[in-house]
Design an enzyme around this catalytic site. Structure first.
Site, mmCIF file in Angstrom:
data_model
loop_
_atom_site.group_PDB
_atom_site.id
_atom_site.type_symbol
_atom_site.label_atom_id
_atom_site.label_comp_id
_atom_site.label_asym_id
_atom_site.label_seq_id
_atom_site.Cartn_x
_atom_site.Cartn_y
_atom_site.Cartn_z
ATOM 1 N N ARG A 1 0.691 -1.298 -0.031
ATOM 2 C CA ARG A 1 -0.198 0.019 0.052
ATOM 3 C C ARG A 1 0.716 1.327 -0.021
ATOM 4 O O ARG A 1 2.117 1.090 0.114
ATOM 5 C CB ARG A 1 -1.035 -0.115 1.108
ATOM 6 C CG ARG A 1 -0.638 -0.726 2.520
ATOM 7 C CD ARG A 1 0.311 0.052 3.535
ATOM 8 N NE ARG A 1 0.060 1.356 3.408
ATOM 9 C CZ ARG A 1 1.124 2.488 3.678
ATOM 10 N NH1 ARG A 1 2.346 1.824 3.895
ATOM 11 N NH2 ARG A 1 0.673 3.610 3.530
ATOM 12 N N GLY A 2 0.420 2.435 -0.223
ATOM 13 C CA GLY A 2 1.124 3.414 -0.309
ATOM 14 C C GLY A 2 1.111 3.945 -1.700
ATOM 15 O O GLY A 2 1.393 2.953 -2.589
ATOM 16 N N ALA A 3 0.885 5.040 -1.991
ATOM 17 C CA ALA A 3 0.572 5.519 -3.835
ATOM 18 C C ALA A 3 1.928 5.198 -4.476
ATOM 19 O O ALA A 3 1.661 4.445 -5.536
ATOM 20 C CB ALA A 3 0.406 7.019 -3.824
ATOM 21 N N ARG B 1 -7.723 -0.276 -6.604
ATOM 22 C CA ARG B 1 -7.936 0.792 -5.620
ATOM 23 C C ARG B 1 -8.012 1.978 -6.715
ATOM 24 O O ARG B 1 -7.169 2.339 -7.224
ATOM 25 C CB ARG B 1 -6.793 0.827 -4.742
ATOM 26 C CG ARG B 1 -6.723 -0.204 -3.831
ATOM 27 C CD ARG B 1 -5.534 -0.190 -2.692
ATOM 28 N NE ARG B 1 -6.225 0.744 -1.518
ATOM 29 C CZ ARG B 1 -5.695 1.072 -0.585
ATOM 30 N NH1 ARG B 1 -4.209 1.165 -0.528
ATOM 31 N NH2 ARG B 1 -6.212 2.257 0.203
ATOM 32 N N GLN C 1 -2.143 2.613 10.062
ATOM 33 C CA GLN C 1 -0.781 2.644 9.190
ATOM 34 C C GLN C 1 0.454 3.375 10.056
ATOM 35 O O GLN C 1 1.481 3.107 9.690
ATOM 36 C CB GLN C 1 -0.902 3.420 7.667
ATOM 37 C CG GLN C 1 -1.482 2.728 6.777
ATOM 38 C CD GLN C 1 -3.134 3.032 6.777
ATOM 39 O OE1 GLN C 1 -3.612 3.274 7.782
ATOM 40 N NE2 GLN C 1 -3.601 2.628 5.728
ATOM 41 N N ASP D 1 -1.875 10.820 -2.109
ATOM 42 C CA ASP D 1 -2.441 9.716 -3.102
ATOM 43 C C ASP D 1 -2.525 10.466 -4.419
ATOM 44 O O ASP D 1 -2.530 9.592 -5.589
ATOM 45 C CB ASP D 1 -3.611 8.915 -2.499
ATOM 46 C CG ASP D 1 -2.981 8.216 -1.429
ATOM 47 O OD1 ASP D 1 -2.804 8.573 -0.080
ATOM 48 O OD2 ASP D 1 -2.611 6.935 -1.579
ATOM 49 N N ASN E 1 -5.044 12.472 0.309
ATOM 50 C CA ASN E 1 -4.235 11.583 1.255
ATOM 51 C C ASN E 1 -5.311 10.774 2.459
ATOM 52 O O ASN E 1 -6.227 11.024 2.477
ATOM 53 C CB ASN E 1 -3.059 12.653 2.052
ATOM 54 C CG ASN E 1 -2.089 11.596 2.829
ATOM 55 O OD1 ASN E 1 -1.751 10.813 1.953
ATOM 56 N ND2 ASN E 1 -1.772 11.799 4.071
ATOM 57 N N LYS E 2 -4.460 10.195 3.095
ATOM 58 C CA LYS E 2 -5.473 9.176 4.090
ATOM 59 C C LYS E 2 -6.245 9.930 4.924
ATOM 60 O O LYS E 2 -6.133 11.004 5.342
ATOM 61 C CB LYS E 2 -4.129 8.460 4.970
ATOM 62 C CG LYS E 2 -4.625 7.833 5.993
ATOM 63 C CD LYS E 2 -5.495 6.490 5.592
ATOM 64 C CE LYS E 2 -5.095 5.617 4.444
ATOM 65 N NZ LYS E 2 -5.946 4.885 3.694
HETATM 66 O O1 MRU Z 1 -4.603 3.343 2.168
HETATM 67 P P1 MRU Z 1 -2.846 3.385 2.057
HETATM 68 O O2 MRU Z 1 -2.333 2.966 3.402
HETATM 69 O O3 MRU Z 1 -2.578 2.949 0.576
HETATM 70 O O4 MRU Z 1 -2.800 4.887 2.216
HETATM 71 C C1 MRU Z 1 -1.648 5.401 1.952
HETATM 72 C C2 MRU Z 1 -1.389 7.092 2.007
HETATM 73 O O5 MRU Z 1 -2.662 7.765 2.283
HETATM 74 C C3 MRU Z 1 0.003 7.741 2.079
HETATM 75 O O6 MRU Z 1 -0.067 8.823 2.798
HETATM 76 C C4 MRU Z 1 -0.051 8.112 0.504
HETATM 77 O O7 MRU Z 1 -0.182 6.937 -0.184
HETATM 78 C C5 MRU Z 1 1.469 8.417 0.393
HETATM 79 S S1 MRU Z 1 2.491 7.258 0.596
HETATM 80 C C6 MRU Z 1 4.180 7.765 0.148
#
Ligand code: MRU
Length: 359
Positions: free
Chosen positions: A45-47, A88, A197, A238, A248-249
């Site tokens: 996970r994470g963009a 996603r 996270q 994201d 973002n999250k």
């Molecule tokens: O749902 P996730 O864990 O994929 O969400 C991740 C985030 O929101 C991060 O802050 C974002 O992807 C940036 S990661 C460098």
């Protein structure tokens, strides 16, 4: 470097982030459908990590295809890309990663390249994107380090670290770069309900790097800001719309408003491929809704009464007006973002692969 995932002769090996911090185990994906599951289930996970994983997913789909001719392979590539694109919806990097490999495939196929050469080249590209992600994170870390205080406490939300990228991090990459340059920083990690996270992943990876880290519940930041305990906020992204609005999250928006109220700088760190020039403002960013069970249950235990209504949007949008600066590998963007983004896009045209074709 934390090996979040890597291409191996046996398949793509993913550190299972659903098991951290209690267990360090790996999941091997040997076909594109398994890569799609790994992304959907947030094993990765994470963009930026999602983007490169998706690129590898397309590459492994092509590499392992048994198609004997190009028309058959091209039909398969469409299915592979669609399957990965449906995992996603919010992180634009997913569509960017798919588009990178699909564009190369289309160029090679339309020039009549032999299938074995196509296979070799798409795998090489996916692995190059992996290396480039690490280089981009280090470059944006170098640009952002001086924005953080020489000494002080920095709040971050979610995990925008090595685990969310190919191994260095965006927001945490800036923190790492600052620490490498001698800044004495303490990090506050919002726990980041409901998926934790921050508590599980940010705390785990910063402790591995011996960066002093404290976890707080999401509703504690305002109190600590009011007591002067936080000097800067830095988060990842994201998807950044063309006007600077940033998805973002979930919870990031509240932190940004709190930071503004307390006069604390609020930074977004992201590689340039997180900027979506095709989406004019935050209103156009699709927000993923996840399984209510992530809210109703904690560690397998039900926390809410049967039948109660549940909301679980995975992301929110922070309007550009709350963002002090956006840190990219090409430099630091300042408001007004629409102009700054357009100028940066003009000098880094290669980064802006059209992604509309794969979403
Ligand atoms: O749902 P996730 O864990 O994929 O969400 C991740 C985030 O929101 C991060 O802050 C974002 O992807 C940036 S990661 C460098």
């Amino acid at each position: 470097m934390i090996p979040t995932f890597e291409w191996t002769p046996a398949g793509i090996n993913f550190l299972d982030q659903t098991k951290l911090p209690l267990e360090e185990s790996y999941v091997l994906a040997t076909d594109y459908r398994q890569v799609a599951t790994v992304i959907r289930d947030m094993i990765v996970r994470g963009a930026p990590a999602i983007g490169v994983s998706a690129a590898m997913g397309v590459a492994i789909g092509i590499e392992r295809s048994t198609a004997g001719d190009l028309p058959t392979l091209s039909a398969e590539v469409e299915i592979i890309c669609r399957t990965l694109a449906e995992t996603r919806p919010t992180a634009v990097n997913l569509f960017w990663g798919i588009a990178q490999v699909r564009d190369l495939y289309t160029r090679l196929a339309s020039s009549g390249a032999p299938i074995p050469r196509i296979k070799q080249e798409v795998v090489a590209l996916a692995n190059r994107l992996y290396d480039e992600d690490i280089a981009q994170c280090k470059a944006l870390g170098a640009h952002g380090a001086s924005l953080l205080p020489q000494q002080g406490t920095v709040l971050t939300h979610c995990n925008a670290g090595a685990l969310a990228t190919c191994g260095y991090g965006t927001a945490l990459g800036v923190i790492r770069a600052a620490v490498e340059r001698g800044h004495r920083l303490d990090v506050l990690a919002d726990e980041t309900r409901p998926y934790l996270q921050g508590a599980r992943l940010t705390a785990w990876e910063l402790m591995k790097d011996s960066i002093p880290t404290t976890v707080l519940c999401d509703n504690m930041a305002g109190h600590l800001m009011s007591k002067g305990r936080i000097q800067a906020v830095i988060v990842g992204a994201d998807r950044i719309a063309a006007n600077g609005d940033t998805a973002n999250k979930i919870g990031t928006y509240s932190v940004a408003i709190l930071a503004k109220e307390h006069g604390i700088p609020f930074y977004v760190a992201a590689p340039f491929n997180t900027i979506d020039l095709e989406t004019a403002s935050g209103e156009g960013i699709p927000i993923e809704q996840r399984n209510p069970r992530e809210v109703t249950h904690s560690n397998g235990k039900q926390m809410t009464p049967d039948g109660v209504g549940i909301e679980n949007p995975a992301f929110d949008v922070t309007p550009a007006r709350y963002i002090t600066a956006i840190i990219t590998e090409h430099g630091v963007l300042r408001p007004p973002y629409a102009n700054a983004i357009r100028s940066m896009a003009a000098v880094s045209a290669g980064a802006m692969t059209a992604v509309s074709s794969v979403r």
